[in-house]
Design an enzyme around this catalytic site. Structure first.
Site, mmCIF file in Angstrom:
data_model
loop_
_atom_site.group_PDB
_atom_site.id
_atom_site.type_symbol
_atom_site.label_atom_id
_atom_site.label_comp_id
_atom_site.label_asym_id
_atom_site.label_seq_id
_atom_site.Cartn_x
_atom_site.Cartn_y
_atom_site.Cartn_z
ATOM 1 N N ASP A 22 0.849 -1.186 0.000
ATOM 2 C CA ASP A 22 0.000 0.000 0.000
ATOM 3 C C ASP A 22 0.888 1.240 0.000
ATOM 4 O O ASP A 22 2.099 1.155 0.122
ATOM 5 C CB ASP A 22 -0.962 -0.021 1.184
ATOM 6 C CG ASP A 22 -0.251 0.016 2.530
ATOM 7 O OD1 ASP A 22 0.976 0.193 2.557
ATOM 8 O OD2 ASP A 22 -0.925 -0.133 3.555
ATOM 9 N N CYS A 72 -9.299 -28.002 9.882
ATOM 10 C CA CYS A 72 -10.568 -28.732 9.883
ATOM 11 C C CYS A 72 -10.373 -30.222 9.633
ATOM 12 O O CYS A 72 -11.224 -31.033 10.020
ATOM 13 C CB CYS A 72 -11.516 -28.132 8.840
ATOM 14 S SG CYS A 72 -12.157 -26.505 9.318
ATOM 15 N N CYS A 131 -9.316 -27.160 4.907
ATOM 16 C CA CYS A 131 -8.036 -26.702 5.467
ATOM 17 C C CYS A 131 -7.441 -27.740 6.424
ATOM 18 O O CYS A 131 -8.129 -28.650 6.913
ATOM 19 C CB CYS A 131 -8.193 -25.356 6.165
ATOM 20 S SG CYS A 131 -8.887 -25.425 7.837
ATOM 21 N N CYS A 162 -15.015 -27.396 5.074
ATOM 22 C CA CYS A 162 -13.727 -26.749 4.800
ATOM 23 C C CYS A 162 -12.641 -27.796 4.583
ATOM 24 O O CYS A 162 -12.609 -28.830 5.261
ATOM 25 C CB CYS A 162 -13.352 -25.830 5.964
ATOM 26 S SG CYS A 162 -11.784 -24.963 5.742
ATOM 27 N N HIS A 191 -7.271 -21.291 9.471
ATOM 28 C CA HIS A 191 -8.596 -21.646 8.965
ATOM 29 C C HIS A 191 -9.280 -20.452 8.300
ATOM 30 O O HIS A 191 -9.831 -20.587 7.196
ATOM 31 C CB HIS A 191 -9.481 -22.165 10.097
ATOM 32 C CG HIS A 191 -10.937 -22.203 9.721
ATOM 33 N ND1 HIS A 191 -11.479 -23.198 8.927
ATOM 34 C CD2 HIS A 191 -11.957 -21.327 9.982
ATOM 35 C CE1 HIS A 191 -12.773 -22.944 8.734
ATOM 36 N NE2 HIS A 191 -13.083 -21.822 9.359
ATOM 37 N N ASP A 246 -8.318 -7.163 0.014
ATOM 38 C CA ASP A 246 -7.429 -7.452 1.141
ATOM 39 C C ASP A 246 -8.109 -7.019 2.423
ATOM 40 O O ASP A 246 -8.989 -6.152 2.410
ATOM 41 C CB ASP A 246 -6.098 -6.705 1.002
ATOM 42 C CG ASP A 246 -6.223 -5.265 1.495
ATOM 43 O OD1 ASP A 246 -5.819 -4.980 2.635
ATOM 44 O OD2 ASP A 246 -6.751 -4.419 0.744
#
Length: 375
Positions: free
Chosen positions: A92, A308, A305, A303, A334, A265
């Protein structure tokens, strides 16, 4: 070196699936960018970001300028080598700190006189400063220096910030010379439709390779943010990426994509993860609640991930109650994967021609739009 292609577009909404080529890889859009303010995504190592299929991360110009210093990062070989992240990076401009640290700043047409939040030292932030720092950091995408306003603001304040943002965009472009770094312009205008149109026309006339949409997710109601995105949908170039800055709640991501936004973002997934708030298919829950003490199911059975697949709500709650650092790490893991997977699903639905059905199903199942200000 920087090429953006729209591969498919939803005719009913304008949602796009595309590819943005950068020196450190191709970014498949729509995309969510984890925030690595201090050259690190909080609680996550670079190889873990790769595991959750993060494509690009964002780092903060102002904070890295103050610590460790842009010269040190440059001597280290640039931000990619310094943090061992060899995929695209966006920095940024420092302009958001003009807003978020307003009590420490004095804004003039020349730039911003800033008092460091670390030690009280004074610094001058302006387009030339921002371009110098970002070029030393060596990100793939740099942002023009702009002025972001609070909500609500008066029309006179919005007009003045718009004029500064346009002048500063000219100065940013004049000061930017690094050919392996794309410079994005930023559209401002607060919540005034005509000012948003004016800003879009002034900034896009400078022909940047991409455009940020700033000054939203600063406290305005969500329907107002969507109204501004509807206004900009026809004002932004079709063949350039569009980046909605500071937005990361799942509902906002879906509605942003539906309005033609390509990049997002937000600190939300890691900030929430550190406090035990996690996203699930139906909304969000706080894993620290007593109800999960004997819940031996994953956070979200849908999920994919690592968290999980390996841990239960009961275990995660135990980690928080025990004060273990792993709790924040796993919940951040997660949440980030949840958002990245959501973007993957939206991209797939756009490519397959069924985004309207995906959006409808998501809105029927997922409840809650999130906080009014999540930057």
């Amino acid at each position: 070196m920087f090429t953006f292609r729209v591969l498919a577009q939803c005719p009913e909404t304008g949602a796009r699936a595309g590819e943005f080529e950068t020196p450190h890889g191709v970014i498949c859009t729509p995309v969510f960018m984890p925030v690595g303010t201090q050259a690190t995504v909080k609680a996550m190592a670079p190889f873990e970001l790769e595991a959750i299929k993060a494509q690009i991360i964002l780092s903060n110009t102002y904070h890295l300028y103050l610590r460790p210093g842009a010269d040190i990062v440059e001597e280290a070989g640039g931000l990619h080598r310094f943090m061992d992240w060899h995929h695209p990076i966006l920095t940024d401009s420092g302009g958001f700190q003009v807003f978020s640290l307003a009590t420490l700043n004095k804004v003039t047409d020349e730039g911003v006189i800033c008092q460091s939040h670390l030690d009280g030292s004074r610094h001058v932030m302006n387009p030339e400063w921002s371009m110098d720092v970002q070029q030393k950091l060596g990100s793939d995408i740099a942002m023009c220096f702009d002025q972001c306003l609070h909500y609500p603001c008066t029309r006179e304040e919005a007009e003045a910030a718009l004029a500064r943002t346009t002048r500063w965009a000219y100065r940013s472009k004049e000061a930017h010379h690094r050919v392996d770094q794309a410079l994005f312009g930023i559209v401002q205008g607060s919540v005034y439709e005509d000012l948003r149109r004016q800003s879009a026309r002034e900034i896009t006339a400078l022909d940047f390779p991409g455009y940020g949409i700033g000054g939203l997710s600063v406290g305005e109601p969500h329907h107002v943010m969507y109204q501004m995105l509807d206004v900009l949908k026809t004002e932004m170039p079709f063949n350039k990426p569009r980046y909605l800055m500071g937005v990361g709640h799942p509902s906002n991501l879906v509605e942003g994509v539906a309005r033609g936004v390509d990049m997002f973002d937000c600190v939300l997934p890691t900030r929430n993860g550190r406090t035990g708030t996690v996203f699930v298919s139906t909304g969000k829950i706080n894993i620290k609640n007593q109800i999960y003490a004997r819940d031996f199911s994953p956070i979200d059975p849908h999920c994919d991930c690592y968290v999980c697949r390996h841990f239960t709500k009961a275990y995660l709650r135990h980690l928080y109650k025990a004060g273990e650092i792993l709790a924040a790490r796993l919940c951040s893991w997660h949440n980030l994967r949840f958002l990245i997977r959501l973007m993957e699903q939206m991209r797939e639905s756009i490519l397959n021609g069924n985004f309207p059905e995906f959006r409808q199903h998501f809105n029927e199942v997922f409840h809650g739009e999130g906080d009014e200000n999540e930057n």
